[in-house]
Design a protein around this motif. Sequence first.
Motif, PDB file in Angstrom:
ATOM      1  N   LEU A 177      56.639   8.790  12.223  1.00 13.93           N
ATOM      2  CA  LEU A 177      56.174   7.406  12.020  1.00 13.93           C
ATOM      3  C   LEU A 177      56.768   6.819  10.733  1.00 13.93           C
ATOM      4  N   ALA A 178      56.849   7.640   9.670  1.00 13.53           N
ATOM      5  CA  ALA A 178      57.411   7.147   8.402  1.00 13.53           C
ATOM      6  C   ALA A 178      58.878   6.769   8.596  1.00 13.53           C
ATOM      7  N   LYS A 179      59.607   7.560   9.378  1.00 11.47           N
ATOM      8  CA  LYS A 179      61.025   7.248   9.633  1.00 11.47           C
ATOM      9  C   LYS A 179      61.143   5.951  10.426  1.00 11.47           C
ATOM     10  N   ALA A 236      53.145   3.138   4.322  1.00  9.96           N
ATOM     11  CA  ALA A 236      54.536   3.592   4.206  1.00  9.96           C
ATOM     12  C   ALA A 236      55.360   2.497   3.540  1.00  9.96           C
ATOM     13  N   ASP A 237      56.093   2.916   2.562  1.00 11.28           N
ATOM     14  CA  ASP A 237      56.938   2.001   1.798  1.00 11.28           C
ATOM     15  C   ASP A 237      58.249   1.829   2.561  1.00 11.28           C
ATOM     16  N   THR A 238      58.612   0.609   2.891  1.00  5.94           N
ATOM     17  CA  THR A 238      59.882   0.390   3.606  1.00  5.94           C
ATOM     18  C   THR A 238      60.687  -0.655   2.840  1.00  5.94           C
ATOM     19  N   GLY A 267      59.020  -3.949   2.987  1.00  4.11           N
ATOM     20  CA  GLY A 267      57.630  -4.105   2.566  1.00  4.11           C
ATOM     21  C   GLY A 267      56.762  -2.989   3.124  1.00  4.11           C
ATOM     22  N   LEU A 268      55.482  -3.185   2.900  1.00  2.62           N
ATOM     23  CA  LEU A 268      54.505  -2.147   3.224  1.00  2.62           C
ATOM     24  C   LEU A 268      54.045  -2.245   4.682  1.00  2.62           C
ATOM     25  N   VAL A 269      54.053  -1.108   5.402  1.00  5.20           N
ATOM     26  CA  VAL A 269      53.449  -1.090   6.737  1.00  5.20           C
ATOM     27  C   VAL A 269      52.492   0.097   6.805  1.00  5.20           C
ATOM     28  N   ALA A 308      59.053   3.588  10.503  1.00  7.67           N
ATOM     29  CA  ALA A 308      58.668   2.475   9.618  1.00  7.67           C
ATOM     30  C   ALA A 308      59.860   2.060   8.763  1.00  7.67           C
ATOM     31  N   ARG A 309      60.531   3.057   8.176  1.00  7.18           N
ATOM     32  CA  ARG A 309      61.675   2.736   7.302  1.00  7.18           C
ATOM     33  C   ARG A 309      62.814   2.093   8.089  1.00  7.18           C
ATOM     34  N   ASP A 310      62.959   2.499   9.388  1.00 12.92           N
ATOM     35  CA  ASP A 310      64.028   1.932  10.221  1.00 12.92           C
ATOM     36  C   ASP A 310      63.616   0.612  10.874  1.00 12.92           C
ATOM     37  N   GLY A 331      60.994  21.245  10.339  1.00 15.42           N
ATOM     38  CA  GLY A 331      60.876  20.103   9.400  1.00 15.42           C
ATOM     39  C   GLY A 331      60.005  20.411   8.207  1.00 15.42           C
ATOM     40  N   LYS A 332      59.758  19.372   7.444  1.00 16.11           N
ATOM     41  CA  LYS A 332      59.094  19.510   6.155  1.00 16.11           C
ATOM     42  C   LYS A 332      57.578  19.421   6.290  1.00 16.11           C
ATOM     43  N   LEU A 333      56.902  20.163   5.422  1.00 16.71           N
ATOM     44  CA  LEU A 333      55.437  20.070   5.405  1.00 16.71           C
ATOM     45  C   LEU A 333      55.031  19.495   4.049  1.00 16.71           C
ATOM     46  N   THR A 334      54.732  18.212   4.032  1.00 18.34           N
ATOM     47  CA  THR A 334      54.349  17.583   2.749  1.00 18.34           C
ATOM     48  C   THR A 334      52.831  17.630   2.596  1.00 18.34           C
ATOM     49  N   LEU A 335      52.382  17.076   1.480  1.00 17.06           N
ATOM     50  CA  LEU A 335      50.947  17.107   1.184  1.00 17.06           C
ATOM     51  C   LEU A 335      50.144  16.178   2.106  1.00 17.06           C
ATOM     52  N   LEU A 336      50.810  15.105   2.536  1.00 17.60           N
ATOM     53  CA  LEU A 336      50.076  14.063   3.271  1.00 17.60           C
ATOM     54  C   LEU A 336      49.278  14.580   4.474  1.00 17.60           C
ATOM     55  N   PRO A 337      49.855  15.429   5.366  1.00 16.44           N
ATOM     56  CA  PRO A 337      49.040  15.879   6.512  1.00 16.44           C
ATOM     57  C   PRO A 337      47.833  16.711   6.110  1.00 16.44           C
ATOM     58  N   PHE A 368      50.046  27.383  -0.776  1.00 18.80           N
ATOM     59  CA  PHE A 368      50.052  27.585   0.671  1.00 18.80           C
ATOM     60  C   PHE A 368      51.035  26.625   1.350  1.00 18.80           C
ATOM     61  N   ARG A 369      50.967  25.321   0.966  1.00 21.29           N
ATOM     62  CA  ARG A 369      51.845  24.307   1.578  1.00 21.29           C
ATOM     63  C   ARG A 369      53.319  24.699   1.413  1.00 21.29           C
ATOM     64  N   LYS A 370      53.672  25.115   0.186  1.00 21.40           N
ATOM     65  CA  LYS A 370      55.082  25.439  -0.063  1.00 21.40           C
ATOM     66  C   LYS A 370      55.528  26.609   0.816  1.00 21.40           C
ATOM     67  N   LEU A 385      46.193  19.443 -10.445  1.00 20.56           N
ATOM     68  CA  LEU A 385      45.161  18.456 -10.091  1.00 20.56           C
ATOM     69  C   LEU A 385      45.788  17.233  -9.416  1.00 20.56           C
ATOM     70  N   LEU A 386      45.119  16.837  -8.348  1.00 21.19           N
ATOM     71  CA  LEU A 386      45.604  15.687  -7.558  1.00 21.19           C
ATOM     72  C   LEU A 386      44.691  14.487  -7.814  1.00 21.19           C
ATOM     73  N   PRO A 387      45.224  13.398  -8.397  1.00 27.51           N
ATOM     74  CA  PRO A 387      44.373  12.225  -8.653  1.00 27.51           C
ATOM     75  C   PRO A 387      44.061  11.486  -7.351  1.00 27.51           C
ATOM     76  N   SER A 393      49.606   7.005  -0.234  1.00 24.29           N
ATOM     77  CA  SER A 393      50.059   8.088  -1.111  1.00 24.29           C
ATOM     78  C   SER A 393      51.259   7.653  -1.957  1.00 24.29           C
ATOM     79  N   LEU A 394      51.037   7.605  -3.243  1.00 25.27           N
ATOM     80  CA  LEU A 394      52.132   7.299  -4.172  1.00 25.27           C
ATOM     81  C   LEU A 394      52.535   8.565  -4.921  1.00 25.27           C
ATOM     82  N   GLY A 395      52.052   9.696  -4.384  1.00 23.49           N
ATOM     83  CA  GLY A 395      52.266  10.972  -5.074  1.00 23.49           C
ATOM     84  C   GLY A 395      53.724  11.353  -5.226  1.00 23.49           C
TER      85      GLY A 395
HETATM   86  N1  COA Z   1      51.875  14.869  -5.932  1.00 25.81           N
HETATM   87  C1  COA Z   1      53.025  15.456  -6.238  1.00 25.81           C
HETATM   88  N2  COA Z   1      54.083  15.438  -5.381  1.00 25.81           N
HETATM   89  C2  COA Z   1      53.941  14.822  -4.227  1.00 25.81           C
HETATM   90  C3  COA Z   1      52.768  14.189  -3.864  1.00 25.81           C
HETATM   91  C4  COA Z   1      51.697  14.245  -4.775  1.00 25.81           C
HETATM   92  N3  COA Z   1      50.544  13.656  -4.512  1.00 25.81           N
HETATM   93  N4  COA Z   1      52.932  13.641  -2.660  1.00 25.81           N
HETATM   94  C5  COA Z   1      54.173  13.915  -2.265  1.00 25.81           C
HETATM   95  N5  COA Z   1      54.774  14.613  -3.215  1.00 25.81           N
HETATM   96  C6  COA Z   1      56.104  15.120  -3.176  1.00 25.81           C
HETATM   97  C7  COA Z   1      56.419  15.749  -1.858  1.00 25.81           C
HETATM   98  O1  COA Z   1      55.982  17.077  -1.823  1.00 25.81           O
HETATM   99  C8  COA Z   1      57.890  15.621  -1.817  1.00 25.81           C
HETATM  100  O2  COA Z   1      58.469  16.572  -2.641  1.00 25.81           O
HETATM  101  P1  COA Z   1      59.658  17.514  -2.184  1.00 25.81           P
HETATM  102  O3  COA Z   1      60.766  16.587  -1.774  1.00 25.81           O
HETATM  103  O4  COA Z   1      59.967  18.326  -3.389  1.00 25.81           O
HETATM  104  O5  COA Z   1      59.138  18.307  -1.067  1.00 25.81           O
HETATM  105  C9  COA Z   1      58.141  14.277  -2.464  1.00 25.81           C
HETATM  106  O6  COA Z   1      56.995  14.027  -3.245  1.00 25.81           O
HETATM  107  C10 COA Z   1      58.323  13.143  -1.513  1.00 25.81           C
HETATM  108  O7  COA Z   1      57.294  13.135  -0.546  1.00 25.81           O
HETATM  109  P2  COA Z   1      57.182  11.929   0.447  1.00 25.81           P
HETATM  110  O8  COA Z   1      58.497  11.670   1.063  1.00 25.81           O
HETATM  111  O9  COA Z   1      56.558  10.815  -0.236  1.00 25.81           O
HETATM  112  O10 COA Z   1      56.318  12.483   1.622  1.00 25.81           O
HETATM  113  P3  COA Z   1      54.809  12.283   1.890  1.00 25.81           P
HETATM  114  O11 COA Z   1      54.537  12.867   3.192  1.00 25.81           O
HETATM  115  O12 COA Z   1      53.979  12.767   0.780  1.00 25.81           O
HETATM  116  O13 COA Z   1      54.618  10.681   1.990  1.00 25.81           O
HETATM  117  C11 COA Z   1      54.896   8.491   2.829  1.00 25.81           C
HETATM  118  C12 COA Z   1      55.102   9.961   3.107  1.00 25.81           C
HETATM  119  C13 COA Z   1      55.357   7.687   4.021  1.00 25.81           C
HETATM  120  C14 COA Z   1      53.436   8.232   2.597  1.00 25.81           C
HETATM  121  C15 COA Z   1      55.667   8.111   1.596  1.00 25.81           C
HETATM  122  O14 COA Z   1      57.034   8.311   1.807  1.00 25.81           O
HETATM  123  C16 COA Z   1      55.484   6.693   1.165  1.00 25.81           C
HETATM  124  O15 COA Z   1      56.057   5.757   1.738  1.00 25.81           O
HETATM  125  N6  COA Z   1      54.682   6.476   0.128  1.00 25.81           N
HETATM  126  C17 COA Z   1      54.471   5.180  -0.427  1.00 25.81           C
HETATM  127  C18 COA Z   1      53.187   4.611   0.078  1.00 25.81           C
HETATM  128  C19 COA Z   1      52.918   3.297  -0.605  1.00 25.81           C
HETATM  129  O16 COA Z   1      53.810   2.508  -0.832  1.00 25.81           O
HETATM  130  N7  COA Z   1      51.666   3.047  -0.944  1.00 25.81           N
HETATM  131  C20 COA Z   1      51.316   1.921  -1.686  1.00 25.81           C
HETATM  132  C21 COA Z   1      50.412   1.130  -0.923  1.00 25.81           C
HETATM  133  S1  COA Z   1      49.739  -0.125  -1.933  1.00 25.81           S
END
Ligand code: COA
Length: 578
Positions: free
Chosen positions: A477-479, A448-450, A453-455, A481-483, A403-409, A389-391, A542-544, A500-502
């Motif tokens: 907000l992520a942008k 958010a990874d910048t 460091g982490l914010v 943060a990075r800027d 814009g992009k629809l990632t898993l995070l929202p 669905f997300r894709k 599966l999402l850990p 999210s480290l996904g």
């Molecule tokens: N599993 C598989 N793929 C994933 C995923 C998951 N759980 N989460 C994201 N992805 C994919 C996205 O779909 C995207 O793929 P695409 O480019 O093919 O569309 C890619 O990974 C990058 O996504 P990302 O830019 O990370 O977007 P996001 O909305 O998922 O995450 C942030 C945004 C700000 C959370 C992320 O950029 C970030 O900074 N993560 C690090 C957080 C961190 O450092 N945590 C540690 C704290 S100790």
Amino acid sequence: MSKELEVKVPDIGSYDGVPVIDLLVKVGDRVEKEASLVTLESDKATMDVPAPEAGIVKSIKLKVGDKVSQGDAVLVLELADEAKAEHSAPKPAAADAAAPSPQPSPKGRGGESPLPLGEAARSAGEGAPSKVAAPSKLAVTIPDVGNYDHIPVIEVFVKDGDVVEKDAPLLTLESDKATMEVPAPEAGTVSGLKIKVGDKVSQGDAICTLETAGTVQGSVAPAAADRSVPPPLATAGSPRGTGGGQGEGSKPAPTPGKPAEAAPASPLPAPSATDTIPYASPGLRKFARELGVNLARVSGSGPRGRITRDDVQSFVKRALSTPTPAAPVSGTSGIPPIPAVDFSQFGSIETKPLARIRKLSAAHLHRAWLNIPHVTQTDEADITELEAFRKSQSEELSAAGGGKLTLLPFIMKAVAKAIQAYPEFASSLSPDGESLIFKQYLHIGFAADTPNGLVVPVVRDVDKKGIVQLAQETGELAKKARDGKLKGEEMRGGCFSISSLGGIGGSHFTPIVNAPEVGILGVSKSSIKPVWDGKAFQPRLLLPLSLSYDHRVIDGAYAARFIVLLGKLLADLRRLAL
Ligand code: COA
């Protein structure tokens, strides 16, 4: 009728013209017996003149900067009733009611006493000057301190092997009302040091042996018979020679060609290399000690940089109103520090300062890690349908310029729904630990990874927003943060956090709860795995998930129910609408 008493400068040895450096009372003040009235200071000693009786200050006869001698008027006291009675009693002929003794009976003062400024100087002068023709050993003892015993040693400036100049301070003695240094009677090398901080000493007690270098021009020679010399207590020397109280600010005698080293171990915090010798009266030192103030860290506003009572009080006020500084990496919280390692012994190294954000988050994470009993519950959510669905939605959205629809929202929305069912995940423990604070809003932060460091920017009212809006906000907000453009308020007010480290990889991890929140969800990279459906293995995405929580607030069963619900919400988005 009220009785008045003129308080005079007591016996201060053979010294005349000793400067008054502090007036500790003003007209109208009520003073207790023994309360300090004024402070006198010579080059090597500081002494408070105490009130001989309790009473009210009627007039003051001197001012700061005056130079006084024994018998000079200090002030007039209107005696309190009980003191009047005492004063009308017959006195021994030798007693001088008007001259408060800075050296009261040792018994009457628990064995401690103020010290005369000049007594020992007189005795020191008694030794006939001579030249020492060959290296010799000189036993240095505590000089005449006015027949008083058990005076506490508050600083020891030397250790065995130190080379000291003549007049370099060896020790500081401090009673209730006076502080003074014992200087070296000659130049030489210290050996057999017998005194440490905290010892109580009396005249004649051995301090150390000084091995003199040979011919010592103009030095004070000991009596030929025993070579045992009490050094003078008050001779010319450093104008800051009153030394640091409480063992802080201790400095060994400066020795040519030999760097100064710290004084022997003291129960109080060691001074930093930048600490200077504090310049303060004995009463002030006692006051500072009671408050636990290291005088070496207080800057003096009085004449010649002298530390006043106001300086100490302002220091304490400032310390109380200043937020706790970022905790160093180790050595705090009473836990044993990690020993420092000189890495350069193993190869070349480069030291880079930490970015501000990294230092702040280090302190925050350290506090959270130390304060919160963490438990991490893990699970895997089946996001096969969600991902499909997300894709499809992401493509549509991109095509429409959205814009992009990632898993995070999606995860954020599912977390908000799960929190509505399990509200303790958005609560906070009250500071006294007596209650839980539930919030009527649902703001969720995401790590958010910048580059710096982490914010953790915070998305507000997640429960009231749609997934597309959440995608836009998290993206912005992520942008930001990075800027490095996030504002403070954009990182405050969160009820729960997602890390999210996904997008990077890994399976599970143990996120640290973002205190004062009580829960954080770690999300790792999804992958296709075989899942048994009862008949066959099916490839499922599966999402850990790694849910860390504050076990003081959340029970394990509650957390397990939360993560199971979250998995169901992610597995079937229709549940979000229920
Ligand atoms: N599993 C598989 N793929 C994933 C995923 C998951 N759980 N989460 C994201 N992805 C994919 C996205 O779909 C995207 O793929 P695409 O480019 O093919 O569309 C890619 O990974 C990058 O996504 P990302 O830019 O990370 O977007 P996001 O909305 O998922 O995450 C942030 C945004 C700000 C959370 C992320 O950029 C970030 O900074 N993560 C690090 C957080 C961190 O450092 N945590 C540690 C704290 S100790």
